[in-house]
Structures are given as C-alpha cells and as structure tokens.
Design an enzyme around this catalytic site. Sequence first.
Site, PDB file in Angstrom:
ATOM      1  CE1 TYR A   1     -41.262 -13.573  -0.824  1.00  0.00           C
ATOM      2  CE2 TYR A   1     -41.201 -15.028   1.072  1.00  0.00           C
ATOM      3  CZ  TYR A   1     -41.674 -14.725  -0.183  1.00  0.00           C
ATOM      4  OH  TYR A   1     -42.559 -15.561  -0.782  1.00  0.00           O
TER       5      TYR A   1
ATOM      6  CG  ASP B   1     -53.482 -21.073  -3.869  1.00  0.00           C
ATOM      7  OD1 ASP B   1     -53.157 -22.111  -3.281  1.00  0.00           O
ATOM      8  OD2 ASP B   1     -52.680 -20.146  -4.122  1.00  0.00           O
TER       9      ASP B   1
ATOM     10  CE  LYS C   1     -46.781 -22.675   1.835  1.00  0.00           C
ATOM     11  NZ  LYS C   1     -47.347 -21.679   0.928  1.00  0.00           N
TER      12      LYS C   1
HETATM   13  C1  LIG Z   1     -47.111 -21.088  -0.327  1.00  0.00           C
HETATM   14  C2  LIG Z   1     -48.236 -20.777  -1.210  1.00  0.00           C
HETATM   15  C3  LIG Z   1     -48.075 -20.747  -2.617  1.00  0.00           C
HETATM   16  C4  LIG Z   1     -46.744 -20.958  -3.286  1.00  0.00           C
HETATM   17  O1  LIG Z   1     -46.221 -22.233  -3.080  1.00  0.00           O
HETATM   18  P1  LIG Z   1     -44.655 -22.486  -3.288  1.00  0.00           P
HETATM   19  O2  LIG Z   1     -44.493 -23.954  -3.052  1.00  0.00           O
HETATM   20  O3  LIG Z   1     -43.966 -21.638  -2.263  1.00  0.00           O
HETATM   21  O4  LIG Z   1     -44.311 -22.085  -4.664  1.00  0.00           O
HETATM   22  C5  LIG Z   1     -49.194 -20.458  -3.372  1.00  0.00           C
HETATM   23  N1  LIG Z   1     -50.396 -20.226  -2.813  1.00  0.00           N
HETATM   24  C6  LIG Z   1     -50.578 -20.278  -1.479  1.00  0.00           C
HETATM   25  C7  LIG Z   1     -51.944 -20.038  -0.913  1.00  0.00           C
HETATM   26  C8  LIG Z   1     -49.512 -20.533  -0.620  1.00  0.00           C
HETATM   27  O5  LIG Z   1     -49.693 -20.552   0.698  1.00  0.00           O
END
Ligand SMILES: *Cc1c(COP(=O)(O)O)cnc(C)c1O
Length: 429
Positions: A20, A249, A278
């Site tokens: 970014y 998510d 993550k």
């Molecule tokens: C970081 C994140 C993503 C994206 O993951 P990347 O590994 O950066 O592609 C998607 N959803 C949530 C909630 C996140 O914190």
Amino acid sequence: MDTFTAIDKEFDKKHIWHPYTSMLNPLPSYGVTHTSENKIYLDTGDVLIDGMASWWSAIHGYNHPKLVASIHKQASTMSHVMFGGITHAPAIELCKKLISITPKTLDRVFLADSGSVSVEVAIKMALQYWISKGHKGKNKLMTAQKGYHGDTFAAMSVCDPVNSMHSMYQGFLPEHIFVAAPKAKFDEQPSQQELDSLEQAFLEHHQHVAAFIIEPIVQNAGGMNFYSPSYLAKVRQLCNKYDVLLILDEIATGFGRTGKMFACEHAGIAPDIMCIGKALTGGTMTLSATLTNEKVAVGLSEGEAGVLMHGPTFMGNPLACAVANASIDLLLENNWQAHINRVNLAMAELKRCESLTSVVNVRILGAIGVVEVDKAVDVAKIQRFFISKGVWIRPFGKLIYIMPPYISSTEDIHKLADAIYHAIDKQQY
Ligand SMILES: *Cc1c(COP(=O)(O)O)cnc(C)c1O
C-alpha cells in the site's frame, strides 16, 4: 556479533514496491538485519520490541528453534513436489490436525498459498455448490461493511467498499450485497432493530445469494471492530433459514488470537466454509487453507463440473506444511490459553490511554489491543517516535493497535503500551 549484508535502502526506495505505498513518495522502510523471539533488529543497531507479530502471523515469536528445525529437516528431505497426482506425509498430517482443531463439521481441506487465495477458493466452492444444485441464480455474495478479505479481485469485491476503493474499479469488480457493519460491541447484545435489518437483507436477496462472508468477532483491517457473538450466531441462523452458505474468514483471528482457538467458538457456531492463513505456519512461510463440510464438498462434486476448478503450483508445499505442523504442535503443547490470558492482562496497561482527551476508546480482546484516536495517524511521524522508544507498531487510519507474539513478556507489553501512551500524550502522531 554476526555481520549482515548491508541494506541498500536507496535501491529499495526507487525500485521496490512495499504494501500500500506510492512509488513517488513512499513511506520510509526500515532496514531489518534479523529477528529473534519478540525482537526486530535494525541495521542502525536499534532493537525493537515487536507489537505486530508481522501482521498476526509470528505467534511464537521469531526464529523459534522448533520451527527452524522443522524447516531444516523438511528442506533436506523434500522442499517441494507437485500436488497433482502426488501426496505426502506433511500435507496429510497437517490436514488431520486442521480437521481436529476446527469445528467438527469441517472435514475437507483445500491447501492454498495465501490468505487471499483461500478466500478465492472459498468463493468458488460456494458458487460451484449452487451451480451443482441447479440454482444458477445464486451467484452473489452478501457481507458486512468494514470487512477485509484480501487484495485479489474476488476477495477485494467483498472488502469494505470505501476502504478498498471499489469506485475506482467500477465495471471490473463484481458487485455484491452489503449490510451495515455489526454495531453491537463484543460484550453487548445486538438491538432488535439491528437483527431485524439483517434479516430484512436476507429476506430481500437470498434467492441470489450463494454465501454470506464475514470475519468472525473481529473485523480487522476494516476498522478493528470487535462485535457481538450474538450477531454472528444470528448470521448462522439466518443462513440456515434462507438457504445461504456461511463463509467465515478466520485468517487473522485463528490460532488463539481472540482467546479461543477459532473466533467462531465465541458464538458456538460452525461455518460451511472456513479460511485460515496468517499464523498457520507460525509466521515463517506463506500457506493457507480453506476447509469445508461434507454437504458443500459432496454437493459441488456431484454437479456438472465434478471438480473444484483450482490448483495452485505450490499447493500443499511440503516445507510450509511441515512448519505448520510444528507450529500447531507448539501451540497445543504450550498451554496457549494461559499465554493469551497473560498477554490480555498485560494489555490492560493500554487503558491508561483513556485519560487522554484525544483518545476515542481503548478495546482489548484476547491478545489484541486497540487505541482509537480522534484523527488519522501520521504513520511516518509516529513510527519515528516508536523507533526512538524501541518498539515496532504500525498503525493505520485512526487505529493504533498491537497483536504481539504470544511469548511476549508482561514487561515488554507494558513497554508497547507505554510508547503508545506517550506518542498520543506528546502529540507525536
Ligand atoms: C490478511 C487477511 C487476508 C489476506 O491474506 P493474505 O495472506 O494477505 O493474502 C484475508 N482475510 C483476512 C481477515 C486477513 O486478515
């Protein structure tokens, strides 16, 4: 003292994109030579206490000997082999572990290479499920404002429309259905009006909606909103009632961060599809997974296409799977809940910021602490101040927040909180 390769920051500034940033006027990038436990070492000799766990990922701190050993061992056996027509023990072991620690109904696993890709896969699963079932009109997603699901296009299409510049991509980005961001806070009950307007959206749109997608309990990059478990329980109930799949998510919230292994446990519900990433490899390598239940897995496979149309080159990468296995073992054998409780208690120190007039509020959940201030933070300025105090914290917007490695000492967390207090008190933002 080890010697490290000099860091050519002039080259970096001119030629390399960072997250970014502008290529014309980038924010400064600090040169890091190495990391250890919860410390980041700069090429200037500064040592920083890490407040970010490298964006939620380094839960055990850096260079943990068990994680390093698992990487060495796997690299000398097999770093990578294609997953098409081949399988291997690290992937199988990982999928067994994931099935055992996630909600019971989730028992089918797709291994992908980043969080955003796992969201793409989740969306494909939902769309293909309804196509297989003969409901071709169910081709929209429903989501809440203030969400964040990644930077690839389908993921971006369900991020907060303002934060992710939907207007700029108009005509290219699929248009989905947005409901208001959850209003009731973590320890509150949603008002009847909030629940009614949520149901109204389902009532109005369900015939076109394949899935509702949301980050459970903590909307992170879209505003660090800690919301009511009852809201999430209501979403599950409405998904059942109106025949809509639920995608959660858990990419940021998974692996203990909110005080539960997965945040959906706060609401006692299970999704149809779950994304994790993550912290999956303890912050060492990129790997993610999309889990689903039998209904979706079998349903989509029975249809016309028969197969899920996705297969990244590095799918099931053995090196990443091996270190993910080591990271999950470490979490389970180290009484993670006690660590989170300790970090949570230490973060109470952030409450001192409430006495400052420019602080809007302080919120703490699990091992996440947020101080919201009254204006957008000047990131370059506040980071200079933080570095001078020996801490690594990277705010965004009006939010100064920390989610340190679980191994952080109480003393170090107090130093993070202290630096935040003084940055605000001394107007260094
Ligand atoms: C970081 C994140 C993503 C994206 O993951 P990347 O590994 O950066 O592609 C998607 N959803 C949530 C909630 C996140 O914190």
